[in-house]
Design an enzyme around this catalytic site. Structure first.
Site, mmCIF file in Angstrom:
data_model
loop_
_atom_site.group_PDB
_atom_site.id
_atom_site.type_symbol
_atom_site.label_atom_id
_atom_site.label_comp_id
_atom_site.label_asym_id
_atom_site.label_seq_id
_atom_site.Cartn_x
_atom_site.Cartn_y
_atom_site.Cartn_z
ATOM 1 N N CYS A 148 0.825 -1.197 0.000
ATOM 2 C CA CYS A 148 0.000 0.000 0.000
ATOM 3 C C CYS A 148 0.865 1.255 0.000
ATOM 4 C CB CYS A 148 -0.961 0.012 1.170
ATOM 5 S SG CYS A 148 -0.196 0.381 2.739
ATOM 6 N N ASP B 53 3.191 2.425 2.339
ATOM 7 C CA ASP B 53 3.819 2.943 3.550
ATOM 8 C C ASP B 53 3.960 1.864 4.609
ATOM 9 O OD1 ASP B 53 3.727 5.802 2.711
ATOM 10 O OD2 ASP B 53 1.581 5.397 2.760
ATOM 11 N N CYS C 132 6.029 7.840 1.819
ATOM 12 C CA CYS C 132 6.052 9.132 1.141
ATOM 13 C C CYS C 132 6.326 10.267 2.122
ATOM 14 C CB CYS C 132 4.719 9.355 0.452
ATOM 15 S SG CYS C 132 3.345 9.415 1.610
ATOM 16 N N CYS D 296 -2.213 8.086 5.812
ATOM 17 C CA CYS D 296 -0.901 8.076 6.463
ATOM 18 C C CYS D 296 -1.046 8.404 7.946
ATOM 19 C CB CYS D 296 0.049 9.089 5.834
ATOM 20 S SG CYS D 296 0.505 8.689 4.145
#
Lengths: 395, 168
Positions: free
Chosen positions: B35, B37, B60, B104
Site C-alpha cells: 500500500c 507505507d 512518502c 498516512c
C-alpha cells in the site's frame, strides 16, 4: 541553487521559436479558419501550413492529420473511434498491458459498450512479443493498439513486426507515438501502422495541441460531433495558436532530431551507468539499450519514490516517480507491475527524462546529490533495517 | 499551492526522533510496502509515561511527516493519553494533509498504539486491546485495510465499498 529539470516526459519546455510563432494567434490574428473572409483566410493558411509540418514529421500526407487537444484525445479518438467504426465486423480489441491510461481506459470504456479486450503482456524489459499479438488476434478483432515507446521505462516496441502481422490479417493497427514522435524517427509508412497519436508537449511544443494521423481509407467514428472541421472527424473551432505551435515544434524537431538524439543519449547512458555504480540495490527499468534517448528509469530498493522526489526537489532537481504514493489513486504504476517488479520495488521508482537544456554538469550534479538522499531515506527505512539485519545474520 | 504545507514539509525535511531504541519496551509495526507505507515505532516507558519514542518509516513525504509528528506528540504522554491520540489530531497538528494522504495519519496513530499494546501485553498477559483503533475491514478492490472510523469508505480507491459492492 542549481536548477535541473529532468521531467521532460511530463512536459518539455516550449522553444522560444515556437512561442514566437504562436504569439500573433493569441493577438491580432484571431479569425476562425472556417470563415470565408480575409480574417478566416489568415487563420486557415496558418493551420494548413502547420498540418503540412506535422505530416512532414511523420512522413504522412497533410490531409490525413486530425488535430486534437493532445495525446489523450488522440488516443481516445483512435481506440474508440476506430473500434466503433468496425464494430459491425467484430467487437474485440487488443492492447498491451503497459499502454498509457488514455488507451487502457478507453479500452475499458469499450468493454462497457460490449467489446472484449485482450491485454498482451510484456517481458521483464517491457517489450511486447509480436507472437503474443498474433495469438491474441481473433476473427472478430476490430483493432490492435500498441504504443511505440513507453514514457515510464522507455522501451521501444517492435512496431514494424506487429504491423506485418496486422497487415496480413487486415486489422487496423494504431500506435500511441506520444513518447516518440518528435523525439526519434517516426515514419508511418516505415512502421506500417494505420493510425498514430502524437502530442506537442513532448517535443517542445505547446500543451493542448496534438494530432492523430489516420491512414487514408481507414474508417473512424468521430468522438466530438460538430462542424466540418478536420474533415468532419473532429468538430470544434480549431485551436489555432496551439496548432501553429505544434507545427513549428514539428518542423524544428525534424531538422534537429539527429543532433538531439546524439546529445541526449550519452547523458542518459551516463545516468544509467553511473547511478548503479554509486548506489547499491538499484534496478534499471526498461530495456537497457532499446530505449528512448533521453529516458533513464530506476527503482531504488528499500525506499519510496515520492520521498526521493521531494528531497531531489529540495536540491533543485525535478524528476517523477511511478510509486503508489505519487499517484492520486495510490496505486503503483501498472507499467512497473507489468514488468513483474514487486510492489515493494516499484515503490522506489524514480524517472529522469532529459531534455535539450540538460548538460553534462547537470548529470554530474544529480550523481553527486542522489546517493546521500538515498542513504538518508534508507537510514529511515524499516525495510532497509530488516535487510541489513538479515544479511548480517546470514554471514 | 504546493501539495504539502510548510508544517508538513518541516517534519519531512527535518524529521524528529528517527531511529530505533535499543531494548525497547514496545514495538509497533503498521502498513506494508504494497500500500506504499510502512511504519515501525519503538517506545521506552517509565512510570506509565512514554519516556522515549522513535520510528523508522518507509513511505512518502506525508508518511514521514506523520511519523515525526506522532513521535513528537506522544513523547511525555501517559500511555492512556497516547492511546487516545487520533489520526485527526495528528493531521490537525500538521495543519492539514492532502485528502489522499489522510490514510498516512491513520497508520501513524495505529503504529504507536501497536507499540503500546505490545508493551502492555508484555507487562500483563490480560490486556484489553482497544477495538476502536484496530482495523477490521479491508477493501475488496485494492485490498488495503480500512480503519474502523473510515469504514465503509476506502480512502485509496475513493469509494464507498458497501455501495460499490451492492452495485457489482
Amino acid at each position: 541553487m542549481k536548477k535541473v529539470y529532468l521531467d521532460n516526459a511530463a512536459s518539455t519546455p516550449i522553444l522560444p521559436e515556437v512561442k514566437e510563432a504562436m504569439l500573433p494567434f493569441l493577438g491580432e490574428v484571431f479569425g476562425n479558419p472556417q470563415s470565408l473572409h480575409d480574417w478566416g483566410d489568415q487563420a486557415r493558411m496558418a493551420v494548413d501550413e502547420a498540418r503540412e509540418k506535422v505530416a512532414g514529421l511523420i512522413g504522412a500526407e497533410a490531409e490525413d492529420i486530425i488535430f486534437t487537444s493532445g495525446g489523450t484525445e488522440s488516443n481516445n479518438l483512435a481506440v474508440k473511434g476506430l473500434a466503433l467504426a468496425r464494430q459491425g465486423q467484430g467487437k474485440h480489441v487488443v492492447v498491451s498491458a503497459i499502454e498509457h491510461f488514455s488507451v487502457l481506459h478507453s479500452a475499458r470504456t469499450l468493454e462497457k459498450w460490449g467489446f472484449e479486450i485482450t491485454e498482451v503482456p510484456v517481458d521483464k524489459n517491457g517489450a511486447v512479443n509480436p507472437e503474443d499479438v498474433k495469438k491474441s488476434i481473433r476473427k472478430d478483432t476490430a483493432l490492435v493498439s500498441i504504443m511505440h515507446a513507453n514514457g515510464e521505462i522507455g522501451t521501444i516496441q517492435p512496431i514494424k513486426e506487429i504491423a506485418a502481422i496486422t497487415k496480413e490479417l487486415k486489422i487496423p493497427f494504431h500506435t500511441d507515438a506520444v513518447a516518440t514522435a518528435g523525439t526519434i524517427p517516426v515514419n508511418v509508412n516505415d512502421l506500417g501502422v494505420d493510425a498514430l497519436s502524437l502530442a506537442g508537449s513532448q517535443f517542445y511544443g505547446p500543451k493542448g495541441a496534438g494530432a492523430l494521423w489516420v491512414r487514408k481509407g481507414v474508417r473512424i467514428m468521430p468522438l466530438l460531433d460538430g462542424g466540418i472541421q478536420e474533415g468532419g472527424r473532429r468538430g470544434g473551432t480549431e485551436n489555432v495558436p496551439g496548432i501553429v505551435g505544434l507545427g513549428k515544434a514539428a518542423e524544428i524537431a525534424r531538422e534537429q532530431m539527429s543532433k538531439r538524439i546524439s546529445t541526449l543519449t550519452p547523458l542518459r547512458d551516463m545516468l544509467l551507468k553511473e547511478l548503479p555504480s554509486r548506489i547499491p540495490h538499484i534496478v534499471v527499468t526498461g530495456h537497457l539499450h532499446n530505449r528512448l534517448p533521453g529516458l533513464a528509469s530506476f527503482c531504488v530498493e528499500f525506499i519510496e519514490g515520492e520521498a526521493m522526489l521531494m528531497l531531489l526537489n529540495s536540491k533543485g532537481i525535478a524528476v517523477s516517480s511511478g510509486s503508489a504514493c505519487t499517484s492520486k489513486a495510490l496505486k503503483a504504476s501498472h507499467v512497473l507491475l507489468a514488468i513483474r517488479l514487486s510492489h515493494e520495488i516499484a515503490q522506489g521508482s524514480v524517472l529522469f527524462t532529459l531534455g535539450l537544456d540538460n548538460t553534462k554538469e547537470d548529470i554530474e550534479y544529480v550523481l553527486e546529490m542522489m546517493p546521500p538522499i538515498v542513504e538518508r531515506l534508507r537510514q529511515m527505512s524499516p525495510l532497509y533495517a530488516k535487510y541489513v539485519k538479515t544479511s548480517q545474520g546470514g554471514k | 499551492m504546493p501539495v504539502y504545507n510548510e508544517k508538513v514539509m518541516d517534519h519531512f525535511m527535518n524529521p524528529r526522533n528517527v531511529g530505533e531504541i535499543e531494548n525497547p519496551d514496545g514495538i509497533g509495526e503498521e502498513g506494508n510496502p504494497v500500500c506504499g507505507d510502512m511504519m515501525t515505532f519503538y517506545i521506552k516507558v517509565k512510570d506509565n509515561r512514554l519516556e522515549d519514542v522513535k520510528f523508522k518509516t518507509f513511505g512518502c513525504g506525508a508518511a514521514i511527516a506523520v511519523s515525526s509528528m506522532v513521535s513528537e506528540m506522544a513523547k511525555g504522554m501517559t500511555l492512556d493519553e497516547a492511546m487516545k491520540l487520533t489520526p485527526a489530531s495528528v493531521a490537525d497538528k500538521l495543519e492539514g494533509l492532502p485528502k489522499n494522504k489522510l490514510h498516512c495519519s491513520n497508520l501513524g496513530a495505529q503504529a504507536l498504539h501497536e507499540a503500546i499494546n505490545n508493551y502492555r501485553s508484555k507487562q500483563q498477559k490480560e490486556v484489553d486491546k482497544p477495538k476502536a483503533t484496530k482495523q477490521t475491514h479491508s477493501c475488496p478492490y485494492c485490498e488495503a485495510e480500512i480503519a474502523e472510523a473510515a469504514f465503509p469508505y476506502c480512502e485509496s480507491c475513493h469509494l464507498n465499498v458497501e455501495e460499490a459492492k451492492s452495485k457489482d
